[in-house]
Each structure stands twice: as C-alpha cells, then as structure tokens.
Design a protein around this motif. Structure first.
Motif, short mmCIF file in Angstrom:
data_model
loop_
_atom_site.label_atom_id
_atom_site.label_comp_id
_atom_site.label_asym_id
_atom_site.label_seq_id
_atom_site.Cartn_x
_atom_site.Cartn_y
_atom_site.Cartn_z
N GLU A 245 44.14 48.03 31.03
CA GLU A 245 43.71 47.05 30.03
C GLU A 245 44.32 45.67 30.30
OE1 GLU A 245 44.50 48.62 26.13
OE2 GLU A 245 43.21 50.36 26.46
N LEU A 246 45.61 45.63 30.64
CA LEU A 246 46.25 44.35 30.94
C LEU A 246 45.65 43.75 32.20
CD1 LEU A 246 48.33 42.16 30.42
CD2 LEU A 246 49.97 43.53 31.73
N GLN A 247 45.43 44.57 33.20
CA GLN A 247 44.83 44.08 34.44
C GLN A 247 43.46 43.45 34.17
OE1 GLN A 247 44.49 47.12 37.44
NE2 GLN A 247 44.44 45.63 39.08
N ILE B 257 44.02 40.07 32.57
CA ILE B 257 44.45 39.10 33.57
C ILE B 257 43.26 38.66 34.42
CG2 ILE B 257 45.83 38.79 35.67
CD1 ILE B 257 47.91 40.69 34.36
N GLU B 258 42.42 39.60 34.82
CA GLU B 258 41.26 39.25 35.63
C GLU B 258 40.30 38.34 34.87
OE1 GLU B 258 40.12 43.20 36.82
OE2 GLU B 258 41.36 43.10 38.64
N LEU B 259 40.15 38.56 33.56
CA LEU B 259 39.33 37.65 32.75
C LEU B 259 39.93 36.25 32.72
CD1 LEU B 259 38.27 39.87 29.71
CD2 LEU B 259 36.78 38.86 31.44
N LYS B 260 41.24 36.19 32.58
CA LYS B 260 41.92 34.89 32.55
C LYS B 260 41.76 34.18 33.89
CE LYS B 260 46.22 32.79 31.17
NZ LYS B 260 47.52 33.00 30.60
N GLN C 92 44.94 32.71 25.39
CA GLN C 92 44.47 33.76 26.28
C GLN C 92 45.62 34.53 26.91
OE1 GLN C 92 41.76 32.11 29.14
NE2 GLN C 92 40.71 30.90 27.63
N SER C 93 46.77 34.58 26.27
CA SER C 93 47.92 35.26 26.87
C SER C 93 47.64 36.73 27.10
CB SER C 93 49.15 35.12 25.98
OG SER C 93 50.19 35.93 26.47
N PRO C 94 47.87 37.21 28.32
CA PRO C 94 47.72 38.64 28.56
C PRO C 94 48.71 39.46 27.73
CG PRO C 94 47.81 37.44 30.64
CD PRO C 94 48.14 36.47 29.55
#
Length: 147
Positions: free
Chosen positions: A19-21, A24-27, A45-47
C-alpha cells in the motif's frame, strides 16, 4: 489461513508495504506530471499520512528482541523499502530533479525515519501536529530539490 500469529503479522507487514509503495508511486507520477519535486504538496500527499507500516515496524522491533525470525523479516523488509526509495531518488537525480550532491541512500534512511517519527507522534498524540509535519515536508522537499 495462517499457521501462526507471526505469519499473519508478516502478511500484514507485506500488505502495508504494498500500500505504501503504491502511494509513493502515485506521488512520483504526480511529480513527473509537474515540473518536479518542488511543485508537489508534500503535506497533502505524504506517504506517511497513514503510519500503518512504521507502526508495524515498531511492533516488530518490540517483538524482535526475542524472535530471530521477526528480526530477520524486519531487517529484510526495511532494507527493501530503503532500496526502493533510494532507487527512486537516483532516478530523479539522473533526470535532474534532485541535485547530484544529495546522497540517495542517506535520504532514503531519512525517509524511513520520517515514517517512524510519524508513528511515534501518532502513538503519543500531540507531540507533533499537522503544521509541524507540513513544515518538515517543506524543508525536506526544499533540500531535495535544491530550491
């Protein structure tokens, strides 16, 4: 479905990382659509907006003192997160979005430390507020972008 609580925890840790990955990829995709890191609103947008992964890390570290299997899993897991983040930073250095004098490995560790700080503040309540996290995000963005 899981042979032990440990295996369930491992599965939760792995899912939290997926989920975090994805976050991050969206960011990163948002950064690529703008002119770079300096245009991304880190506070929005903080992961680490959801500190589930670092909360699981803290739980694992607490349990790891007595469980070598947890120690090994968390060690490999944290290194995987670090290497992923450092790799993204290297890509942005090549593209010119992060100055060449920034150390991607050190910055990746600082990223993980930010997640642990978010988890720490989340668990204690009131240590750091949203304005302080926004300021930290702005300063990290400013440093990384060279602005």
């Amino acid at each position: 479905h899981f042979p032990s609580k440990r295996e369930l925890w491992f599965a939760c840790l792995d899912e939290a990382w997926r989920e975090l990955q994805a976050a991050i990829e969206l960011k990163v995709a948002a950064m690529n659509e703008t002119s770079g890191l300096s245009d991304v609103d880190v506070a929005e947008q903080s992961p680490w907006a959801n500190p589930l992964l670092p909360n699981l890390w803290l739980q694992g570290v607490t349990e790891a003192a007595e469980d070598e299997e947890i120690q090994a899993h968390v060690r490999v897991h944290v290194r995987e997160v670090h290497d992923f983040v450092a790799g993204l930073m290297r890509e942005h250095q090549v593209a010119g979005g992060i100055p060449a004098d920034r150390d991607p490995d050190a910055e990746a560790w600082l990223f993980l430390a930010g997640g642990l700080l978010r988890s720490f503040a989340d668990r204690l309540g009131g240590v750091l507020g949203s304005a302080e996290f926004a300021a930290i995000g702005r300063e990290r963005r400013r440093w990384l972008s060279g602005a």
